[in-house]
Design a protein around this motif. Structure first.
Motif, mmCIF file in Angstrom:
data_model
loop_
_atom_site.group_PDB
_atom_site.id
_atom_site.type_symbol
_atom_site.label_atom_id
_atom_site.label_comp_id
_atom_site.label_asym_id
_atom_site.label_seq_id
_atom_site.Cartn_x
_atom_site.Cartn_y
_atom_site.Cartn_z
ATOM 1 N N ASP A 127 0.826 -1.208 0.000
ATOM 2 C CA ASP A 127 0.000 0.000 0.000
ATOM 3 C C ASP A 127 0.859 1.255 0.000
ATOM 4 O O ASP A 127 0.483 2.271 -0.587
ATOM 5 C CB ASP A 127 -0.923 0.017 1.224
ATOM 6 C CG ASP A 127 -1.998 -1.055 1.155
ATOM 7 O OD1 ASP A 127 -2.410 -1.406 0.029
ATOM 8 O OD2 ASP A 127 -2.413 -1.537 2.221
ATOM 9 N N ASP A 128 2.017 1.181 0.656
ATOM 10 C CA ASP A 128 2.908 2.333 0.767
ATOM 11 C C ASP A 128 4.159 2.095 -0.074
ATOM 12 O O ASP A 128 4.971 1.215 0.225
ATOM 13 C CB ASP A 128 3.288 2.555 2.232
ATOM 14 C CG ASP A 128 4.122 3.817 2.425
ATOM 15 O OD1 ASP A 128 4.335 4.562 1.437
ATOM 16 O OD2 ASP A 128 4.568 4.072 3.561
ATOM 17 N N SER A 130 6.294 4.646 -0.774
ATOM 18 C CA SER A 130 7.102 5.855 -0.574
ATOM 19 C C SER A 130 8.593 5.544 -0.730
ATOM 20 O O SER A 130 9.112 4.590 -0.145
ATOM 21 C CB SER A 130 6.858 6.433 0.823
ATOM 22 O OG SER A 130 5.501 6.780 0.988
ATOM 23 N N GLN A 152 -0.607 5.975 -12.425
ATOM 24 C CA GLN A 152 -1.304 6.834 -11.469
ATOM 25 C C GLN A 152 -1.555 6.096 -10.153
ATOM 26 O O GLN A 152 -1.439 6.679 -9.076
ATOM 27 C CB GLN A 152 -2.618 7.332 -12.074
ATOM 28 C CG GLN A 152 -2.420 8.391 -13.148
ATOM 29 C CD GLN A 152 -3.690 8.795 -13.842
ATOM 30 O OE1 GLN A 152 -4.676 8.035 -13.858
ATOM 31 N NE2 GLN A 152 -3.705 9.967 -14.434
ATOM 32 N N GLU A 153 -1.877 4.808 -10.250
ATOM 33 C CA GLU A 153 -2.068 4.002 -9.035
ATOM 34 C C GLU A 153 -0.775 3.937 -8.225
ATOM 35 O O GLU A 153 -0.778 4.069 -7.000
ATOM 36 C CB GLU A 153 -2.507 2.595 -9.440
ATOM 37 C CG GLU A 153 -2.530 1.594 -8.304
ATOM 38 C CD GLU A 153 -3.853 1.533 -7.566
ATOM 39 O OE1 GLU A 153 -3.888 0.959 -6.479
ATOM 40 O OE2 GLU A 153 -4.836 2.087 -8.086
ATOM 41 N N ILE A 155 1.805 6.079 -8.307
ATOM 42 C CA ILE A 155 2.134 7.397 -7.783
ATOM 43 C C ILE A 155 1.275 7.710 -6.561
ATOM 44 O O ILE A 155 1.758 8.262 -5.563
ATOM 45 C CB ILE A 155 1.946 8.476 -8.864
ATOM 46 C CG1 ILE A 155 2.919 8.248 -10.030
ATOM 47 C CG2 ILE A 155 2.130 9.873 -8.279
ATOM 48 C CD1 ILE A 155 4.376 8.377 -9.683
ATOM 49 N N GLU A 156 -0.007 7.337 -6.606
ATOM 50 C CA GLU A 156 -0.900 7.572 -5.469
ATOM 51 C C GLU A 156 -0.432 6.815 -4.230
ATOM 52 O O GLU A 156 -0.655 7.250 -3.096
ATOM 53 C CB GLU A 156 -2.327 7.156 -5.830
ATOM 54 C CG GLU A 156 -3.016 8.109 -6.802
ATOM 55 C CD GLU A 156 -4.351 7.594 -7.267
ATOM 56 O OE1 GLU A 156 -4.776 6.504 -6.790
ATOM 57 O OE2 GLU A 156 -4.989 8.264 -8.100
ATOM 58 N N ARG A 157 0.246 5.673 -4.452
ATOM 59 C CA ARG A 157 0.759 4.901 -3.321
ATOM 60 C C ARG A 157 2.122 5.395 -2.853
ATOM 61 O O ARG A 157 2.711 4.825 -1.938
ATOM 62 C CB ARG A 157 0.848 3.421 -3.689
ATOM 63 C CG ARG A 157 -0.520 2.775 -3.926
ATOM 64 C CD ARG A 157 -0.390 1.300 -4.236
ATOM 65 N NE ARG A 157 -1.698 0.715 -4.526
ATOM 66 C CZ ARG A 157 -2.129 -0.445 -4.043
ATOM 67 N NH1 ARG A 157 -1.350 -1.159 -3.245
ATOM 68 N NH2 ARG A 157 -3.319 -0.915 -4.362
ATOM 69 N N THR A 184 5.112 14.191 -13.518
ATOM 70 C CA THR A 184 5.402 13.009 -12.706
ATOM 71 C C THR A 184 6.705 12.369 -13.180
ATOM 72 O O THR A 184 7.078 12.494 -14.342
ATOM 73 C CB THR A 184 4.265 11.974 -12.793
ATOM 74 O OG1 THR A 184 4.078 11.586 -14.162
ATOM 75 C CG2 THR A 184 2.965 12.544 -12.268
#
Length: 219
Positions: A127-128, A130, A152-153, A155-157, A184
């Motif tokens: 999920d993360d 980062s 996009q999925e 980057i959102e994570r 991005t």
């Protein structure tokens, strides 16, 4: 060099005789599925070599048989490789052969053949994300819808550096990605940018449906 946030997506076409040779055989309609899978696997490894030029490393001290020295190793967190199901699975082995310590996630996406819009039906990844470098595997960058949605999925994570490896790309798909992913940190590495898309959204001259070419058509 670390890839940072940029105004334009980077696109890198790998210009190498072995890449062109293998791609020619992949395009040939006479190439059977076992040969297609083997050549796609080999081609991905060649693309991966270029795609990982900016992979993050750190210095490490080691003892060689002769003396103490310094070298580099992949930095933590490890890179994440994400094949887009199903055809992206055929690219996975060629990628992890070059990055055996990378972690692997999966993203299931399907394109509506009428609207050409992509939707997600399965995900298996942290999920993360980062601080993670992510390598997305998708054989065909055609309309761009699937890759845009996938990136996009990611980057959102929290992914801060995404590289997409594609056997082939269409100029229309590249244009869509540049527009939708402006600002991005995205790079596309491919063996060729072909002429165009046809009315059905297939790349021309292309190589047909990569999933069907790899695995055959389910009845």
């Amino acid at each position: 060099m670390r890839l940072g946030y940029c105004r334009r997506m980077r696109t890198h076409v790998v210009d190498h005789p072995l890449v062109a040779h293998k791609l020619t055989t992949l395009r040939d309609e006479r190439t059977d599925s076992p040969t297609f899978r083997r050549l796609a696997d080999e081609l991905v490894t060649l693309l991966a070599y270029e795609a990982t030029r900016d992979v993050r490393t750190e210095e490490v001290a080691i003892n060689s048989p002769v003396t103490r020295t310094t070298g580099v190793r992949l930095k933590h967190p490890r890179p994440l490789v994400v094949p887009i199901l199903r055809a992206g699975l055929g690219m996975l082995e060629g990628m992890v052969r070059l990055l055996p310590t990378a972690e692997v996630g999966f993203l299931g996406m399907i394109r509506d053949e009428e609207t050409l819009q992509a939707s997600t039906y399965a995900t298996r990844m942290p999920d993360d994300l980062s601080g993670r470098q992510v390598y997305v595997l998708d054989p065909m960058l055609a309309t761009g819808g699937t890759l845009v949605a996938a990136i996009q999925e990611l980057i959102e994570r929290g992914a801060d550096d995404v590289t997409a490896l594609c056997l082939l790309a269409a100029p229309e798909g590249v244009e869509v990605m540049e527009r939708e992913l402006s600002g991005t940190p995205v790079t596309v590495v491919t063996a060729s940018i072909d002429e165009r898309l046809d009315e059905q959204g297939y790349i021309v001259p292309g190589l047909g449906d990569a999933g069907d070419r790899m695995y055959g058509t389910a009845g």
